[in-house]
Design a protein around this motif. Sequence first.
Motif, PDB file in Angstrom:
ATOM      1  N   THR A   1      34.144 -45.313   3.319  1.00  0.00           N
ATOM      2  CA  THR A   1      34.645 -45.100   4.676  1.00  0.00           C
ATOM      3  C   THR A   1      34.263 -43.722   5.200  1.00  0.00           C
ATOM      4  OG1 THR A   1      36.791 -44.406   3.772  1.00  0.00           O
ATOM      5  CG2 THR A   1      36.550 -46.722   4.416  1.00  0.00           C
TER       6      THR A   1
ATOM      7  N   ASP B   1      33.497 -61.682   4.253  1.00  0.00           N
ATOM      8  CA  ASP B   1      33.919 -62.083   5.584  1.00  0.00           C
ATOM      9  C   ASP B   1      35.204 -61.383   6.021  1.00  0.00           C
ATOM     10  OD1 ASP B   1      35.559 -63.312   3.775  1.00  0.00           O
ATOM     11  OD2 ASP B   1      35.482 -65.306   4.705  1.00  0.00           O
ATOM     12  N   ASN B   2      35.620 -60.353   5.280  1.00  0.00           N
ATOM     13  CA  ASN B   2      36.828 -59.612   5.649  1.00  0.00           C
ATOM     14  C   ASN B   2      36.636 -58.922   7.001  1.00  0.00           C
ATOM     15  OD1 ASN B   2      38.325 -56.778   5.616  1.00  0.00           O
ATOM     16  ND2 ASN B   2      39.507 -58.188   4.330  1.00  0.00           N
ATOM     17  N   PRO B   3      37.568 -59.072   7.938  1.00  0.00           N
ATOM     18  CA  PRO B   3      37.383 -58.519   9.291  1.00  0.00           C
ATOM     19  C   PRO B   3      37.175 -57.006   9.329  1.00  0.00           C
ATOM     20  CG  PRO B   3      39.181 -60.110   9.267  1.00  0.00           C
ATOM     21  CD  PRO B   3      38.795 -59.893   7.844  1.00  0.00           C
ATOM     22  N   GLU B   4      37.902 -56.263   8.493  1.00  0.00           N
ATOM     23  CA  GLU B   4      37.745 -54.809   8.509  1.00  0.00           C
ATOM     24  C   GLU B   4      36.385 -54.397   7.956  1.00  0.00           C
ATOM     25  OE1 GLU B   4      38.834 -50.766   9.193  1.00  0.00           O
ATOM     26  OE2 GLU B   4      39.294 -52.711  10.065  1.00  0.00           O
TER      27      GLU B   4
ATOM     28  N   LEU C   1      33.647 -56.239   8.121  1.00  0.00           N
ATOM     29  CA  LEU C   1      32.672 -56.593   9.148  1.00  0.00           C
ATOM     30  C   LEU C   1      32.712 -55.611  10.316  1.00  0.00           C
ATOM     31  CD1 LEU C   1      33.110 -60.475   9.182  1.00  0.00           C
ATOM     32  CD2 LEU C   1      31.232 -59.159   8.173  1.00  0.00           C
ATOM     33  N   ARG C   2      33.901 -55.121  10.637  1.00  0.00           N
ATOM     34  CA  ARG C   2      34.011 -54.137  11.724  1.00  0.00           C
ATOM     35  C   ARG C   2      33.264 -52.854  11.365  1.00  0.00           C
ATOM     36  NH1 ARG C   2      36.310 -49.652  13.127  1.00  0.00           N
ATOM     37  NH2 ARG C   2      37.423 -49.420  11.140  1.00  0.00           N
ATOM     38  N   MET C   3      33.438 -52.390  10.134  1.00  0.00           N
ATOM     39  CA  MET C   3      32.769 -51.160   9.718  1.00  0.00           C
ATOM     40  C   MET C   3      31.257 -51.360   9.623  1.00  0.00           C
ATOM     41  SD  MET C   3      35.202 -49.137   7.054  1.00  0.00           S
ATOM     42  CE  MET C   3      36.671 -48.343   7.688  1.00  0.00           C
TER      43      MET C   3
ATOM     44  N   GLY D   1      29.550 -53.396  11.446  1.00  0.00           N
ATOM     45  CA  GLY D   1      29.102 -53.414  12.833  1.00  0.00           C
ATOM     46  C   GLY D   1      29.031 -52.028  13.432  1.00  0.00           C
ATOM     47  N   GLN D   2      29.961 -51.165  13.041  1.00  0.00           N
ATOM     48  CA  GLN D   2      29.948 -49.786  13.530  1.00  0.00           C
ATOM     49  C   GLN D   2      28.682 -49.063  13.078  1.00  0.00           C
ATOM     50  OE1 GLN D   2      33.570 -47.609  12.643  1.00  0.00           O
ATOM     51  NE2 GLN D   2      32.513 -45.632  12.677  1.00  0.00           N
TER      52      GLN D   2
ATOM     53  N   GLU E   1      25.586 -50.438  14.996  1.00  0.00           N
ATOM     54  CA  GLU E   1      25.454 -49.967  16.377  1.00  0.00           C
ATOM     55  C   GLU E   1      25.009 -48.521  16.437  1.00  0.00           C
ATOM     56  OE1 GLU E   1      25.442 -51.968  18.997  1.00  0.00           O
ATOM     57  OE2 GLU E   1      25.662 -53.506  17.453  1.00  0.00           O
TER      58      GLU E   1
ATOM     59  N   GLN F   1      21.830 -60.208  15.009  1.00  0.00           N
ATOM     60  CA  GLN F   1      22.707 -59.047  15.169  1.00  0.00           C
ATOM     61  C   GLN F   1      21.915 -57.744  15.261  1.00  0.00           C
ATOM     62  OE1 GLN F   1      25.242 -59.577  11.741  1.00  0.00           O
ATOM     63  NE2 GLN F   1      26.864 -60.537  12.934  1.00  0.00           N
TER      64      GLN F   1
END
Length: 284
Positions: free
Chosen positions: A183, A220-223, A225-227, A229-230, A233, A258
């Motif tokens: 993180t 497939d954990n949302p958190e 995948l969010r990281m 994606g961050q 981007e 993506q």
Amino acid sequence: MRLNSIIRALESGPGIAFTSFMQAEVENAVNFAQSSNDGLVFEMEHNPWDINALRVSMQFLLLREQIVRAGSVANPMSPLVRIPANGSERNEWFAKQALDLGAYGILWPRISNSEQAYNAVAACRYPRLPERSHYEPAGLRGDAPMAAARYWGLPQQEYYKRADVWPLVPEGEILVGLMIEDTEGVNNVEKILKEVPGIGFILIGEGDLSQELGCPREYDNPELLRMMGQVLEVGKAHGVAVGHPHMTRENARQIIDQGYRFLMSYPRRDFSALETGRKIFQEL
């Protein structure tokens, strides 16, 4: 002509490179050399650091017939090496030994901040005086080019000219990849790409990152995948290719759509994921 086939792929068309992790073994090298990969990464972080196995495996990647047919010394597939040391350990000697054998780049595990990223790039560059262009990151690599120049098929002085990091030096043939695996690295990736020139690509380490998030290998954990994606981007915003470490037949279209550009599969003897990704790539 561009020697590093991974850089060549990133520079052309949609700018997507197909690669795989591979243990440094002769049989693996022979099989992978005949695939349609742009390059591969010898996995020596979690496998033993066996410099002799690496040397022999790199030789078995060379396809003389294709080299002659292409009219260039460039081999169709360029090897990178993932070294054992995490970014915080700053063991530059792993990078030095791999580059001195002729590796076309280094993948650095667990880079978490700008200081570690700076050291990673610096370890892959020869020193130069401050008044010369592209001085930073100031080089740390020791001078022993004989085996590397031979592997690249160049005279030593020509090797020196091309043995620098891309894209900082446009004619450079050495690719520096940073793994973002925690993180801290996710939170610092913007700062890293702003402050450290010479980074060729970012590869997200889903396994380590998911461990820290408390969802080991739950891809497939949302958190998670969010990281991911961050990081993706931020890489897009800075024009730096971001890699996905697990391309499969099932997710190939999704991750290409993506915007992931350094795609890794685990074909072993089955190259179906690579074939699927190639087919989608040709449709772009």
